[in-house]
Structures are given as structure tokens and as C-alpha cells.
Enzyme design. Structure first.
Site, PDB file in Angstrom:
ATOM      1  N   ARG A 179       0.827  -1.195   0.000  1.00 50.33           N
ATOM      2  CA  ARG A 179       0.000   0.000   0.000  1.00 50.33           C
ATOM      3  C   ARG A 179       0.870   1.258   0.000  1.00 50.33           C
ATOM      4  O   ARG A 179       0.584   2.251  -0.655  1.00 50.33           O
ATOM      5  CB  ARG A 179      -0.853  -0.026   1.280  1.00 50.33           C
ATOM      6  CG  ARG A 179      -1.981   0.964   1.284  1.00 50.33           C
ATOM      7  CD  ARG A 179      -3.102   0.462   0.436  1.00 50.33           C
ATOM      8  NE  ARG A 179      -4.004   1.505   0.042  1.00 50.33           N
ATOM      9  CZ  ARG A 179      -4.760   1.443  -1.042  1.00 50.33           C
ATOM     10  NH1 ARG A 179      -4.726   0.395  -1.828  1.00 50.33           N
ATOM     11  NH2 ARG A 179      -5.564   2.418  -1.340  1.00 50.33           N
ATOM     12  N   CYS A 236      -3.170  -4.694   1.879  1.00 48.47           N
ATOM     13  CA  CYS A 236      -4.276  -5.486   2.435  1.00 48.47           C
ATOM     14  C   CYS A 236      -5.612  -5.024   1.862  1.00 48.47           C
ATOM     15  O   CYS A 236      -5.804  -3.843   1.585  1.00 48.47           O
ATOM     16  CB  CYS A 236      -4.322  -5.345   3.953  1.00 48.47           C
ATOM     17  SG  CYS A 236      -2.890  -6.022   4.781  1.00 48.47           S
ATOM     18  N   ARG A 276       4.963  -9.462   5.891  1.00 54.96           N
ATOM     19  CA  ARG A 276       5.039  -8.057   5.477  1.00 54.96           C
ATOM     20  C   ARG A 276       5.276  -7.135   6.660  1.00 54.96           C
ATOM     21  O   ARG A 276       5.811  -6.037   6.490  1.00 54.96           O
ATOM     22  CB  ARG A 276       3.734  -7.639   4.773  1.00 54.96           C
ATOM     23  CG  ARG A 276       3.593  -8.192   3.368  1.00 54.96           C
ATOM     24  CD  ARG A 276       2.385  -7.594   2.665  1.00 54.96           C
ATOM     25  NE  ARG A 276       2.260  -6.205   3.044  1.00 54.96           N
ATOM     26  CZ  ARG A 276       1.129  -5.606   3.371  1.00 54.96           C
ATOM     27  NH1 ARG A 276       0.003  -6.244   3.332  1.00 54.96           N
ATOM     28  NH2 ARG A 276       1.120  -4.332   3.723  1.00 54.96           N
ATOM     29  N   PRO A 313      -9.955   4.122  -1.065  1.00 56.66           N
ATOM     30  CA  PRO A 313      -9.809   5.252  -1.990  1.00 56.66           C
ATOM     31  C   PRO A 313      -8.539   6.062  -1.713  1.00 56.66           C
ATOM     32  O   PRO A 313      -8.006   6.012  -0.610  1.00 56.66           O
ATOM     33  CB  PRO A 313     -11.051   6.110  -1.699  1.00 56.66           C
ATOM     34  CG  PRO A 313     -11.471   5.746  -0.323  1.00 56.66           C
ATOM     35  CD  PRO A 313     -11.025   4.331  -0.076  1.00 56.66           C
ATOM     36  N   ILE A 314      -8.068   6.810  -2.729  1.00 55.39           N
ATOM     37  CA  ILE A 314      -6.925   7.705  -2.509  1.00 55.39           C
ATOM     38  C   ILE A 314      -7.276   9.132  -2.944  1.00 55.39           C
ATOM     39  O   ILE A 314      -6.403   9.931  -3.243  1.00 55.39           O
ATOM     40  CB  ILE A 314      -5.638   7.210  -3.221  1.00 55.39           C
ATOM     41  CG1 ILE A 314      -5.873   6.989  -4.715  1.00 55.39           C
ATOM     42  CG2 ILE A 314      -5.103   5.945  -2.571  1.00 55.39           C
ATOM     43  CD1 ILE A 314      -4.578   6.841  -5.501  1.00 55.39           C
ATOM     44  N   ASP A 315      -8.588   9.419  -2.960  1.00 56.49           N
ATOM     45  CA  ASP A 315      -9.030  10.739  -3.421  1.00 56.49           C
ATOM     46  C   ASP A 315      -8.425  11.877  -2.589  1.00 56.49           C
ATOM     47  O   ASP A 315      -8.078  12.933  -3.127  1.00 56.49           O
ATOM     48  CB  ASP A 315     -10.567  10.821  -3.387  1.00 56.49           C
ATOM     49  CG  ASP A 315     -11.138  10.504  -2.009  1.00 56.49           C
ATOM     50  OD1 ASP A 315     -10.784   9.431  -1.453  1.00 56.49           O
ATOM     51  OD2 ASP A 315     -11.901  11.316  -1.463  1.00 56.49           O
TER      52      ASP A 315
HETATM   53  C1  EPZ Z   1      -2.840   3.318   7.139  1.00 56.23           C
HETATM   54  O1  EPZ Z   1      -3.516   2.992   5.941  1.00 56.23           O
HETATM   55  C2  EPZ Z   1      -2.124   2.072   7.584  1.00 56.23           C
HETATM   56  N1  EPZ Z   1      -1.185   1.692   6.545  1.00 56.23           N
HETATM   57  C3  EPZ Z   1      -3.139   0.957   7.849  1.00 56.23           C
HETATM   58  O2  EPZ Z   1      -2.412  -0.121   8.408  1.00 56.23           O
HETATM   59  C4  EPZ Z   1      -4.171   1.434   8.857  1.00 56.23           C
HETATM   60  O3  EPZ Z   1      -5.197   0.481   8.955  1.00 56.23           O
HETATM   61  C5  EPZ Z   1      -4.789   2.771   8.433  1.00 56.23           C
HETATM   62  O4  EPZ Z   1      -3.745   3.730   8.152  1.00 56.23           O
HETATM   63  C6  EPZ Z   1      -5.680   3.372   9.507  1.00 56.23           C
HETATM   64  O5  EPZ Z   1      -4.950   3.544  10.686  1.00 56.23           O
HETATM   65  C7  EPZ Z   1      -0.001   2.296   6.472  1.00 56.23           C
HETATM   66  O6  EPZ Z   1       0.344   3.153   7.270  1.00 56.23           O
HETATM   67  C8  EPZ Z   1       0.911   1.847   5.385  1.00 56.23           C
HETATM   68  P1  EPZ Z   1      -6.204   5.833   5.912  1.00 56.23           P
HETATM   69  P2  EPZ Z   1      -4.094   4.155   5.023  1.00 56.23           P
HETATM   70  O7  EPZ Z   1      -5.935   6.657   4.715  1.00 56.23           O
HETATM   71  O8  EPZ Z   1      -3.208   5.335   5.136  1.00 56.23           O
HETATM   72  C9  EPZ Z   1     -10.575   6.678   4.116  1.00 56.23           C
HETATM   73  C10 EPZ Z   1      -1.581  -2.288   8.591  1.00 56.23           C
HETATM   74  O9  EPZ Z   1      -2.156  -3.339   8.908  1.00 56.23           O
HETATM   75  N2  EPZ Z   1      -9.867   7.374   3.026  1.00 56.23           N
HETATM   76  O10 EPZ Z   1      -5.871   6.398   7.249  1.00 56.23           O
HETATM   77  O11 EPZ Z   1      -4.307   3.593   3.671  1.00 56.23           O
HETATM   78  C11 EPZ Z   1     -10.360   5.170   4.050  1.00 56.23           C
HETATM   79  O12 EPZ Z   1     -11.278   4.558   3.172  1.00 56.23           O
HETATM   80  C12 EPZ Z   1      -2.233  -1.329   7.648  1.00 56.23           C
HETATM   81  O13 EPZ Z   1      -0.452  -1.976   9.008  1.00 56.23           O
HETATM   82  C13 EPZ Z   1     -10.597   8.088   2.100  1.00 56.23           C
HETATM   83  O14 EPZ Z   1     -11.819   8.160   2.156  1.00 56.23           O
HETATM   84  O15 EPZ Z   1      -5.475   4.433   5.738  1.00 56.23           O
HETATM   85  C14 EPZ Z   1     -10.538   4.769   5.487  1.00 56.23           C
HETATM   86  O16 EPZ Z   1     -11.912   4.611   5.746  1.00 56.23           O
HETATM   87  C15 EPZ Z   1      -3.462  -1.886   7.065  1.00 56.23           C
HETATM   88  N3  EPZ Z   1      -9.918   8.708   1.090  1.00 56.23           N
HETATM   89  C16 EPZ Z   1     -10.033   5.975   6.277  1.00 56.23           C
HETATM   90  O17 EPZ Z   1     -10.002   7.079   5.346  1.00 56.23           O
HETATM   91  C17 EPZ Z   1      -8.568   8.665   0.982  1.00 56.23           C
HETATM   92  O18 EPZ Z   1      -8.017   9.266   0.050  1.00 56.23           O
HETATM   93  C18 EPZ Z   1      -8.649   5.816   6.872  1.00 56.23           C
HETATM   94  O19 EPZ Z   1      -7.728   5.412   5.871  1.00 56.23           O
HETATM   95  C19 EPZ Z   1      -7.841   7.945   1.939  1.00 56.23           C
HETATM   96  C20 EPZ Z   1      -8.513   7.295   2.960  1.00 56.23           C
END
Ligand code: EPZ
Length: 431
Positions: free
Chosen positions: A93, A117, A397, A123-125
Site C-alpha cells: 500500500r 491489504c 510483510r 480510496p486515494i481521493d
Molecule cells: C494506514 O492505511 C495504515 N497503513 C493501515 O495499516 C491502517 O489500517 C490505516 O492507516 C488506519 O490507521 C499504512 O500506514 C501503510 P487511511 P491508510 O488513509 O493510510 C478513508 C496495517 O495493517 N480514506 O488512514 O491507507 C479510508 O477509506 C495497515 O499496518 C478516504 O476516504 O489508511 C478509510 O476509511 C493496514 N480517502 C479511512 O479514510 C482517501 O483518500 C482511513 O484510511 C484515503 C482514505
């Protein structure tokens, strides 16, 4: 194919050293690309996400020298590409952090869509919106994210959702942008603070990391530095829960107890004794865990990355607990594996109703993702009899030397290589 074989029901006892934080290192390694100089990074865990990230840095032209098992020197002077192809990006990721880092370095990045995972749509918006606010033009073609700017200029970036990844990415892109960037509703996880500290050691001007408003005054250049990664909050939490689930007594060393507060509190609610020291936490537990309800939230709330492990403990608790997942849409896939071990858990959308049972029994089970894999390890360690866990690449990982660490705590655990069906088929044909 490798499997973990565990003969469970042995209380874990002894000491375990926690490694550097996976989710910090996967942001800090790309951040090293922003310096036209050498960064020496210590306390790097030996995990496959690091191996993949190092391959990507090398593909981009960086020099990466291994000083010892947990120390790398990244020489970003020779970086000459802004393109990250799908063959490596698909494995993790955090490959999306290369967009922010390369944009910050070259005003240009072309990075394949990230892997990692699966827990529903990821999303990455918010990342892309952040880059656009800093002045980049962003398009997605054929699975590649293209971002480019004549010049990055500081801006006000409000995160509609608290996102770790988007906060990191905007920090990476903004650190050398002209003027002031303000990230509002920023994520506050320990690894956000670690990244800010790393960038500041390189000469960046970032304040407020760890609060929901981060201010970044862009600087012209970043220099090399020596930096040590913080201990892994989730690895520490995993060993703490394993101690409680097996009725053990474990001193979890090299932790920052402040980072562990939400986990410590839930373990205490479940009846475990948790003693904090300056850089260690002891978890001691006897008898059946008590029920408790858990709701995952962004930091400082209970981390979603501890939800599967905690559910295993509650599956053994006296009474009914409710686990609510509020970060990810679909993070209960692993429950099916626990049901094979005798757990009574019903999932309704983003809520799991966990009716504790006295004992789990060993079974052949699978790691569906990284933290689901950690939960399977705990379940197998606590269960009566023998379990075999497949799909270890997920666990590899993010957990350094976990077989050795659990063995040192007295677990009956080993990793074995068994021919998988394809291997057998090939051998049959050859024969
Ligand atoms: C990070 O993922 C971690 N990964 C994840 O850990 C962890 O579960 C997550 O943060 C939440 O703490 C890494 O640090 C590499 P988010 P990330 O953006 O950054 C929504 C592990 O097991 N969202 O904080 O991808 C999304 O759908 C991994 O170590 C948007 O809507 O998570 C979610 O509901 C798995 N738009 C929420 O925000 C976006 O552009 C939080 O996601 C981005 C996210």
C-alpha cells in the site's frame, strides 16, 4: 509453500523486544528521496514491506547500503527516475508514498496504483486532492497515477476524512513547496510524528505533527541525517494481547507506553494486569478474560490495526462483547477462520457480536491479511491442540522474526515448508 504450525495452550512467559514501526518506516524510506544526500536510518525492521520498498528505491536510482541488519544508508543523490512500475507497487500500500516523495523531489511522479491489504474499497481521493491543492495536475491512465507541477506552492488542505496516508503524502509533497501548507483534520498517529521528526532532522520546518493541524513551511533543500525509527505500536499491542489471551506474563520491551494507552486500557478492562515502565510494559493475566466493547478510531482511539487481535481475546472472554469497526468497511473477513476454531462471532456489517467461549480448538487456518494473520497467531497460541496457518506472506510483510520471538516466550511454534498442490502436481507429472 510455508506454514506455521502451533501447538497451543501454553501461557507465554518472558521478554520480547519490539522492532521499529512498519508504518513509520514505509513512509520514512520514500522521504529519504527528498534529500540530495545520505540518510542513515536505524531500527528498521526486517520485514518484506521494507525489502519491497528498498527494491523500489534502487529501481529509482538510489544507493541503498545495508550497514547492519536494522540500519540502512540511503543515498538519494543518484536518483534519476520518477516512475514506479506495477511489478513492485502492487506489493504494498505504502508505494503511494512515492507519489508525494517524487513530486517533492522532481515536481513529477508516475506511480502504479498501490497494493496492500484488502478491507473493502481503499480510496486515494484525499491524497490526490492534496496534490492538486499544492498545484499539481493529477491524472490516472492505465493504472498509473501521474502527478506533475511547474512549481508546488503551499496551500490549506482540509482532510474530509482523517487519513494517515493522505496526511503523509501531503507532508512529503509540501515539505519543499514554496510557502506555508496547513493540513487540517490531519491524522495524529505516532508514525505521522515520526515522519515529521525525520523530515525536521533533514532540515524541514514542520510543526504540529501529533495534533490535527500540521503546519509546513517549505524549505529549499533537505540534507542527510541519522535517524532511528520509533517502536512499532501494533507489534507491541499484538504481543500484549497474545500474553493476555494465553494467560501469560510477558514484558514487552522497547515500547513508548504513551502510544499504547488505548490498548492498555482495553486489556485492563478485560481483567489483565498491565504495568507500565519507562520503555516497557508488562502484561500478566490469569483466568478467563472479561468481556468488553471495542470501537476502532483514528489515533488516539483504539487502532483498527489491533481490531482482529483484540477480537481473538474477546472470543475467549466470559460474556458478550461488541466490536465496532469504524475505519474500514470490511475488516472482519478473518472471523470465518476463528469460527473454524470454535469461536461464536456474528458479523453484521461493521459490527461483530462476540459471544465468548471457554476454549478455542486448533484448526487449519489462513492469514487473510497482515493483522488478520497476527490474530490467527494469537488464536492458535491460545487454542487447545494443533493449528496450521497458511498465507504467511501477509504476516511476513509486517512482523519481524515472529517465530523466533514467540518461541523465546515459550510457544510451541515452527515454520515448515510443505509442497503445495502445484508442487505435488509438478512432481507427479515429472514422475
Ligand atoms: C494506514 O492505511 C495504515 N497503513 C493501515 O495499516 C491502517 O489500517 C490505516 O492507516 C488506519 O490507521 C499504512 O500506514 C501503510 P487511511 P491508510 O488513509 O493510510 C478513508 C496495517 O495493517 N480514506 O488512514 O491507507 C479510508 O477509506 C495497515 O499496518 C478516504 O476516504 O489508511 C478509510 O476509511 C493496514 N480517502 C479511512 O479514510 C482517501 O483518500 C482511513 O484510511 C484515503 C482514505
Amino acid at each position: 509453500m510455508d506454514k506455521i504450525v502451533i501447538n497451543g495452550s501454553i501461557p507465554l512467559k518472558g521478554e520480547v523486544n519490539i522492532s521499529g514501526a512498519k508504518n513509520a518506516v514505509v513512509a520514512i524510506l520514500p522521504a529519504a528521496l527528498l534529500a540530495r544526500d545520505i540518510c542513515r536510518i536505524e531500527n528498521i525492521p526486517e520485514i518484506s514491506d521494507v525489502t519491497t520498498m528498498v527494491k523500489i528505491l534502487r529501481q529509482l536510482g538510489a544507493g541503498v547500503k545495508m550497514i547492519d541488519r536494522n540500519t540502512l544508508e540511503i543515498d538519494a543523490r543518484s536518483v534519476n527516475s520518477y516512475i514506479v512500475s506495477n511489478d513492485l507497487a502492487k506489493h504494498l500500500r505504502a508505494s503511494y508514498y512515492l507519489i508525494g516523495a517524487l513530486l517533492g523531489r522532481f515536481n513529477r511522479a508516475k506511480v502504479a496504483m498501490p497494493g496492500g491489504c484488502w478491507f473493502g474499497v481503499r480510496p486515494i481521493d484525499l491524497h490526490l486532492k492534496g496534490f492538486e491543492l499544492l498545484g499539481a495536475k493529477v491524472t490516472i491512465d492505465n493504472g498509473m497515477i501521474n502527478a506533475s507541477a511547474d512549481k508546488l506552492v503551499g496551500a490549506s488542505v482540509y482532510m474530509d476524512n482523517v487519513s494517515v496516508g493522505a496526511t503523509v503524502n501531503v507532508m512529503l509533497a509540501a515539505v519543499k513547496a514554496k510557502g506555508l501548507t496547513i493540513i487540517e483534520n490531519a491524522a495524529r498517529e505516532p508514525h505521522i510524528v515520526d515522519l515529521a521528526n525525520f523530515l525536521n532532522s533533514m532540515g524541514a520546518d514542520i510543526i504540529g505533527a501529533g495534533t490535527d493541524v500540521i503546519k509546513i513551511h517549505g524549505v529549499r533543500e533537505l540534507h542527510g541525517c541519522t535517524y532511528s525509527i520509533i517502536p512499532d505500536q501494533i507489534e507491541a499491542g499484538t504481543y500484549m494481547v497474545a500474553a493476555a489471551a494465553t494467560g501469560g506474563d510477558v514484558l514487552v520491551k522497547n515500547v513508548i507506553p504513551k502510544h499504547m494507552e488505548s490498548i492498555t486500557k482495553k486489556l485492563q478492562d478485560c481483567g489483565a494486569e498491565v504495568i507500565e515502565y519507562d520503555e516497557a510494559i508488562r502484561v500478566r493475566s490469569a483466568g478467563r478474560p472479561m468481556k468488553c466493547n471495542v470501537k476502532t478510531l483514528p489515533h488516539p482511539g483504539f487502532p483498527t490495526d489491533m481490531q482482529p487481535q483484540m477480537t481473538v481475546l474477546l472470543a475467549l472472554a466470559d460474556g458478550m462483547s461488541i466490536v465496532s469497526e469504524s475505519v474500514w468497511d470490511n475488516r472482519f473477513r478473518y472471523v470465518e477462520q476463528l469460527q473454524r476454531m470454535g469461536a461464536h462471532i456474528n458479523v453484521e456489517g461493521k459490527v461483530a457480536i462476540v459471544q465468548g467461549v471457554e476454549r478455542l480448538h486448533g484448526a487449519p487456518i489462513r492469514a487473510d491479511d497482515l493483522r488478520a494473520g497476527a490474530a490467527m497467531l494469537i488464536a492458535a497460541l491460545a487454542a487447545d491442540g494443533r493449528s496450521e496457518i497458511e498465507n504467511l506472506s501477509h504476516i511476513d510483510r509486517g512482523y519481524e522474526h515472529y517465530v523466533e520471538k514467540f518461541s523465546a516466550l515459550g510457544a510451541d511454534i515452527c515454520r515448515v515448508n510443505v509442497p503445495d498442490d502445484d508442487d505435488e502436481q509438478r512432481q507427479d507429472n515429472a514422475g
